[in-house]
Design a protein around this motif. Structure first.
Motif, short mmCIF file in Angstrom:
data_model
loop_
_atom_site.label_atom_id
_atom_site.label_comp_id
_atom_site.label_asym_id
_atom_site.label_seq_id
_atom_site.Cartn_x
_atom_site.Cartn_y
_atom_site.Cartn_z
N ARG A 80 -7.26 -9.78 5.27
CA ARG A 80 -6.88 -8.45 5.78
C ARG A 80 -6.11 -7.73 4.68
NH1 ARG A 80 -6.60 -7.71 11.80
NH2 ARG A 80 -5.59 -5.87 11.00
N TYR A 81 -6.44 -6.46 4.52
CA TYR A 81 -5.87 -5.65 3.44
C TYR A 81 -5.08 -4.46 3.97
CZ TYR A 81 -9.24 -7.96 0.33
OH TYR A 81 -9.96 -8.87 -0.39
N THR A 82 -4.20 -3.94 3.12
CA THR A 82 -3.65 -2.61 3.30
C THR A 82 -4.07 -1.82 2.06
OG1 THR A 82 -1.55 -3.22 2.24
CG2 THR A 82 -1.65 -3.37 4.63
N ASP A 85 -2.25 2.94 -2.84
CA ASP A 85 -2.65 3.82 -3.94
C ASP A 85 -4.11 3.61 -4.34
OD1 ASP A 85 -0.07 4.89 -4.09
OD2 ASP A 85 0.61 3.26 -5.38
N GLY A 86 -4.99 3.48 -3.35
CA GLY A 86 -6.40 3.32 -3.61
C GLY A 86 -6.83 1.91 -3.97
N LYS A 87 -5.89 0.97 -3.96
CA LYS A 87 -6.21 -0.43 -4.26
C LYS A 87 -6.01 -1.26 -3.00
CE LYS A 87 -5.31 -0.08 -9.09
NZ LYS A 87 -5.18 -0.86 -10.28
N TYR A 88 -6.73 -2.38 -2.94
CA TYR A 88 -6.65 -3.24 -1.77
C TYR A 88 -5.61 -4.34 -1.97
CZ TYR A 88 -10.81 -0.88 -0.20
OH TYR A 88 -11.70 0.08 0.21
N LYS A 89 -4.56 -4.25 -1.18
CA LYS A 89 -3.44 -5.19 -1.26
C LYS A 89 -3.60 -6.22 -0.14
CE LYS A 89 1.59 -4.81 -1.30
NZ LYS A 89 2.69 -3.85 -1.15
N VAL A 90 -3.61 -7.51 -0.49
CA VAL A 90 -3.78 -8.56 0.51
C VAL A 90 -2.56 -8.61 1.42
CG1 VAL A 90 -4.10 -11.04 0.90
CG2 VAL A 90 -5.27 -9.91 -1.00
N GLN A 91 -2.79 -8.45 2.71
CA GLN A 91 -1.74 -8.49 3.71
C GLN A 91 -1.65 -9.88 4.34
OE1 GLN A 91 -2.39 -5.65 6.83
NE2 GLN A 91 -0.55 -6.19 7.91
N GLU A 92 -2.80 -10.43 4.70
CA GLU A 92 -2.83 -11.77 5.28
C GLU A 92 -4.20 -12.39 5.09
OE1 GLU A 92 -3.86 -11.61 9.96
OE2 GLU A 92 -1.90 -10.79 9.45
#
Length: 106
Positions: A80-82, A85-92
């Motif tokens: 799951r991502y957030t 700034d246009g990039k996919y940050k791993v949330q879980e």
């Protein structure tokens, strides 16, 4: 008998405190703890509240995490991502076949 029980207790503590390793595939460039990882397969080693994410090459990222237990098992491993700034940050990362998820404290 006491020696046997003490031996089993020591072994049980060693198993509980040992790091667990999981595999995950990232299908797009993904940010973990400010580091961008390329798409590919990674191993995640979780020990206490720390995760080390290692790729096939020299890619390696450390991050603070917490393990959470869901009410039901996950059918497959998913990320799951957030959007940061246009990039996919791993949330879980939800671990398939278990009710466990790794939540990143980014």
């Amino acid at each position: 008998m006491k020696k046997v029980l003490i031996g089993f207790a020591t072994l049980a503590l060693a198993v509980v405190s040992a790091a667990t390793t999981h595999k995950v595939t990232l299908f797009q460039p993904s940010l973990i703890n400010g580091t961008e990882l390329k798409p590919g397969e990674y191993k995640i080693e979780v020990n206490d509240n720390k995760a080390v994410v290692k790729g096939g090459g020299k890619e390696m990222v450390q991050a603070d995490v917490k393990m959470e237990t869901a009410n039901e098992k996950f059918s497959s491993t998913s990320v799951r991502y957030t959007n940061a700034d246009g990039k996919y940050k791993v949330q879980e990362i939800r671990l398939g076949g278990t009710n466990q998820r790794i939540v990143f404290n980014n």
